[in-house]
Structure formats: C-alpha cells, structure tokens
Design a protein around this motif. Sequence first.
Motif, PDB file in Angstrom:
ATOM      1  N   GLY A 577      40.448  69.823   3.615  1.00 54.20           N
ATOM      2  CA  GLY A 577      40.802  69.744   5.025  1.00 54.20           C
ATOM      3  C   GLY A 577      40.091  68.624   5.745  1.00 54.20           C
ATOM      4  O   GLY A 577      40.656  67.982   6.644  1.00 54.20           O
ATOM      5  N   ARG A 578      38.826  68.341   5.347  1.00 54.65           N
ATOM      6  CA  ARG A 578      38.084  67.260   6.009  1.00 54.65           C
ATOM      7  C   ARG A 578      38.702  65.894   5.702  1.00 54.65           C
ATOM      8  O   ARG A 578      38.588  64.963   6.501  1.00 54.65           O
ATOM      9  N   ARG A 579      39.363  65.742   4.565  1.00 53.49           N
ATOM     10  CA  ARG A 579      40.015  64.472   4.263  1.00 53.49           C
ATOM     11  C   ARG A 579      41.167  64.204   5.242  1.00 53.49           C
ATOM     12  O   ARG A 579      41.387  63.063   5.653  1.00 53.49           O
ATOM     13  N   TYR A 580      41.888  65.254   5.638  1.00 54.66           N
ATOM     14  CA  TYR A 580      42.977  65.084   6.596  1.00 54.66           C
ATOM     15  C   TYR A 580      42.449  64.987   8.025  1.00 54.66           C
ATOM     16  O   TYR A 580      43.086  64.377   8.888  1.00 54.66           O
ATOM     17  N   THR A 581      41.287  65.543   8.284  1.00 55.38           N
ATOM     18  CA  THR A 581      40.680  65.412   9.607  1.00 55.38           C
ATOM     19  C   THR A 581      40.391  63.952   9.916  1.00 55.38           C
ATOM     20  O   THR A 581      40.550  63.484  11.053  1.00 55.38           O
ATOM     21  N   ARG A 582      39.969  63.180   8.900  1.00 58.20           N
ATOM     22  CA  ARG A 582      39.692  61.755   9.114  1.00 58.20           C
ATOM     23  C   ARG A 582      40.969  60.972   9.451  1.00 58.20           C
ATOM     24  O   ARG A 582      40.898  59.883   9.990  1.00 58.20           O
ATOM     25  N   LEU A 583      42.137  61.572   9.157  1.00 57.91           N
ATOM     26  CA  LEU A 583      43.412  60.931   9.503  1.00 57.91           C
ATOM     27  C   LEU A 583      43.972  61.439  10.830  1.00 57.91           C
ATOM     28  O   LEU A 583      45.081  61.070  11.227  1.00 57.91           O
ATOM     29  N   GLY A 584      43.202  62.289  11.527  1.00 59.80           N
ATOM     30  CA  GLY A 584      43.677  62.844  12.781  1.00 59.80           C
ATOM     31  C   GLY A 584      44.583  64.040  12.617  1.00 59.80           C
ATOM     32  O   GLY A 584      45.261  64.451  13.564  1.00 59.80           O
TER      33      GLY A 584
END
Length: 646
Positions: A577-584
């Motif tokens: 989930g944190r990987r997609y958080t960096r994409l907004g």
Amino acid sequence: MARTSLTLDTAGRRWALIAAAVCLLPLLLQLPMPLPVVIAVAGAIPAAMAARGAAPGWLRTVLALAVFGLVLAQGGMNFGRDTGCALLAGMLAIKPSELRTVRDARSLLGFALFAPFATFLLDQGPLSLVLGLCGAVLVLAALARLSEQESGLPAAGVHHATRIAIVARLVVIGLPLALAAFWLFPRLATPLWGIPELSAARPGLSDEMSPGDWIDLIADDTPAMRVTFRGAEPTTREMYWRGPTLSDYDGRTWTASPWLRSLPPATVEHGAPTWDYEIALEPTERNLLVALEMPLEFPDGMRAAHEYTLTSERRLDRVTRWQLRSAPPTRFEADLPDSLRRLALQLPADFNPRTRALAQQWRAETTDDGALVERALAWIRSDFAYTLTTPLPGRHAVDEFLFDYRAGFCEHFSSAFAVLMREAGIPTRVVTGYTGGTRNRYGNYWIVRRMDAHAWNEVWLEGRGWVRVDPTAAVAPERIYDTLEDRLGAGGGANALLPMADLGDWARRAWNDFVLGFDAARQQRMLQRIGFENINAGGLAALFSLCAALAMGWMLWLVARTERERDPLLRAWRRLGRRYTRLGLGRARHEPAIVWTERVKAARPREEALVALTHRFVAARYASSASDATLVRALRAHRPARETDR
C-alpha cells in the motif's frame, strides 16, 4: 443482570498460583524464621484443597488466626513495617483458598503485586528487585492466560514461552519511561515523609550495654559499613571505629549519659597521619554513627556529643554516606572538670565488694595511675581467657568475672576493667564501636561487619587526657579458646568461598552506589555533565515531563505498530500500500481493500495484477479455510504498473 464469572480452568489456576508464589517469595525471604516456613505451609494446605473444591471456611479462619498470632508473638506485640509486611504475606498466602473462578484469579494476582512493593520496605537489594520483576512479569502472563480463557481460546493455543516473551516485550517497551523516571524525576534532598520503624530492631550498636546483649550482634556476619580510603590507610590495628561512649553504670548496664550529649565536643589535639575516607553505612533504624578515631570535623547532618558520640539528625533507614577525615589523638580533654571527673568515677553502692577491696589494695600500694592500668592489663594477660561461652552473671557481675570464671569476651572485659579502675580512683568509661575490617579483593574498600563490634575503655591520665585501653586485646593468644571465626567455620573449605563472598559484596556495593545512592546531589552532578548547569526544581520537572512524554509517545507508537505488523501477511500488504501512496493513490483508513483496488484500477487501468493480489489477500485474511503459501512473497514482489504501460 450480573455476569457470572467463568470457572477457572487448570492452566489458569496453575499460572495464577505460580505468579502469586513468585511475588510472595522475596517478601518471605526478608522475614525472620520461622515465619516464612509457617506462612508457606499455611498457604500450601488450603491451595491444594481448593484445587479439588472449596476449602472449608473454618480452615481458612484457623490458619489466618494462627499466622496472625505468630506474627504478633514474634514481634512482641510491637507494630512496625515488618509486622505489617508479615501480616500481608500471611493473608496473601491464604488467599488462594478462594481460587475458583477467573474473577478470583484476577483478585489474587492484583493483591500479589503488593508483595514486591512491601519487600522494598524491608530490603532494597538487587535480589529483591529481580525477584519482584519476575513476579510482575508472571502476573502479566497469568492475566494474559485468563484473557485467553475468557475469549474461548484453547489452553494450548499459545505456548508458555510465547506468552512470557510477549509480556517481556511489553516490559522492554516501558523501559525508557522507567529510566526517565529514575534519572530525571526530581529528587528531594530530604523526604517529605518517613516510613514506620521496624518492630524488631536490627542488630547493631546501641547506647547501652548489658550482659548477654552482644551475643546476637557479634554472631552476625552481615556488613555494618563499607569504607573507602583516599590516600593513606591505617593498619587494621589502628582501625578503631568509635561509636557510642557509655559513662553511666547501674551495677548491670552501661548507658550513654544524656547530660554529656548536651555539651559541646571536648578539645582534641591530633597527631599524624591524617586519614581521608568515606563510610557507606548500612541501615540500622537508629541514628548512631561511627568514625575512625578521632574525627577532625563533622559533615552536615552529623552531631557530636562531648565524649564524641556521633549521631545523625535523621534515623538511618537507608544506606547513608559520610565523608570524614580523622587522625590519631595525642591529647584528648587534658583538663577534666570536677563534674565530669565525678561522673567518670561514679559507681552504685553495694555492688562487687571483692572488686572494690582489690582496687583499694592496689591503690594503697601505688599512686601512679599509669602503673595501676598496666597492673590490671598484666593480670588479664596472665590469668584470663577469651571465650564466647560465658554464663549470665548474677548481682555482682564484675566480681564473678574477675574472681570466678575469668573468661569472656569484650563485653565482660571492658565492663569489669572500667569498674576496677573507677574503684581505684581512675576516671574510666566504656567505648563501643567496631575494630578492624576486611579488604575486599575485587574493590578498593574495606568491609566492617557487625561481628567486628567491640567494646574497649578510655582512662583519664594526668597530662594526656583520655587514653584508649583495650583489655580484651591483652588476653594472651594461647588463652583464646572460642571465637566467632571458630563457630562460623572460617578456615578449610570456607576459605574457598571467600572470593565468591567478596564478589557478591562488590556487586552489592555497586548497587548501593549507582542505584540506592542516586540522590539529589548525584542527580545534579549527572545533569551538569550533560550540559544542564544549576537546573532548578521547576526546570527539572519540565525536563522530566518532556522526556516522559517522549517515552510514552514512543511506547504507544511501538505498541500500536507491533500489534499492526506482527502478521507477516499484513506487514507485506501494508508495504504494498505504501508503494501506491507515493503515487497519490494511498488507501484511506476506512476504505475496504477491494474498494481501494477498484479506485486504483479506475485511475490506472493496467493494474489487473493488483486486483488479483487483493482478492487473494482478502480470501487469505478473512476466509477461515483459505491457505495461500505464496501470497506473502507475491505481495512483496509486486510493483505498480509503469505510466508508459497505460
């Protein structure tokens, strides 16, 4: 409607009893025999009966009355903190007789935590702390086991080691807050309140000496004090640790004169060398102090009577440290006023007629006081023996000692010598304290034990003043028959244990210095070393509050993070989930996993792999029969589709 408590299962009962027993153990170790044995038996009987059913009420009543009666009988009907601790131990030992439900177990564990705290009222050593911490950890583990039973988890669902490891982790998490409290909580130079006295006095020096009183004292090999010299050290023959001076005699008991305590210290001329040292005095529950003869000055908190009986302004209920300087006296009160001379010659009438007749005979033969003293010492050297086996005397105690059995220890020699010299017209008094000491091979300090207690005399001689005379030391070596070392077995195999004893005492001294000795002055010195110069009480309170808040914040964050990320599957999912958080495109806290995935796919149509992984995760997380051995590895390997792949 009231909720009925669950019946306690076998595993929960075992955990509760073990935790309560470990909590009680350090308190039992501090109680005098035979109390610990009686309390342990009184607790074991009803606890064993309660495992097969409720213990009868009459049995609990009889055991409680028996423990209560023994505590009061052993304490002599005196109430002190040791009496209260013994009653607490007795009541806690009988409490398991009511152990039938989960609620009873929680009640037992709650009361059990009082035992380690009560132990610290009697002893603050490292063993008491370690046992208390073990008891507290086991209580937490037992409470966790009770929660498992209430939640319906099987007894074998959590391994014992795993349960204790979880509790130990919580203890470690709370350690920063505990250290902040120890190092930074404002220390008061003097406490706001004291603690109750002991009902049974600890062995130690007293301001009186009666026949038979010293047997318990000189049979106690526990440390009375530890002494560290800075620079020159005296020889063991020079180590006379002066304590109470006894001037009043009623025919049986020597006591310190209250009148002399109200007078200023007598004049002393000191010789060489000078000894600079620190005394770490063990608790005595009294206010009597000792110092190497003779102190040059008196530190804050110490008072000196006319005859140099030293006292503390506060009762010595904890380890105290005294910085002192001493030097041997050359002249001690060379001018003796008539009132003090009469006091030092005073004897009760109708006691010890044979001693009086001998003293008068000796006086008629010479007017030289020094010669009379030497004659008495020569008599002791030729005819007297040293032994601890001496019967209690009758009315004429000195006559019996000097003319009948002619054997005893320092209590007998100093008392008889003082009476003989006073009958001969020589001002004499008894001085009590300690002699000698043992160097610790692991630390640069000396141990003075209670068994080193000693009594000697001071005689007043013209032109010299008070002069120390030790009649016990005059006994010929070949006439020393029974010593404390002989009774304790000091020699042979016991010598092999001396290094271990020294190592243990060195560890206890370090504990006293760095833990028990961490007072307000030590706290200020520590703060100065880290840059806080002359911090006041308000600033110290603010610093403690800040560090405590940081420690509590870290503790709460770590607990929450640990609870969230203990499961490797959940840990891998959150990392994805944190990987997609960096994409907004981070997931909101309230957003279900599949809803979030649909939102991501709407923004990034090529995220089919994410959708498939999410469905596998939901099935593995929430479907009770689902099993996906490769899911964690797939979640860790997944990366968002590249923007150019749209």
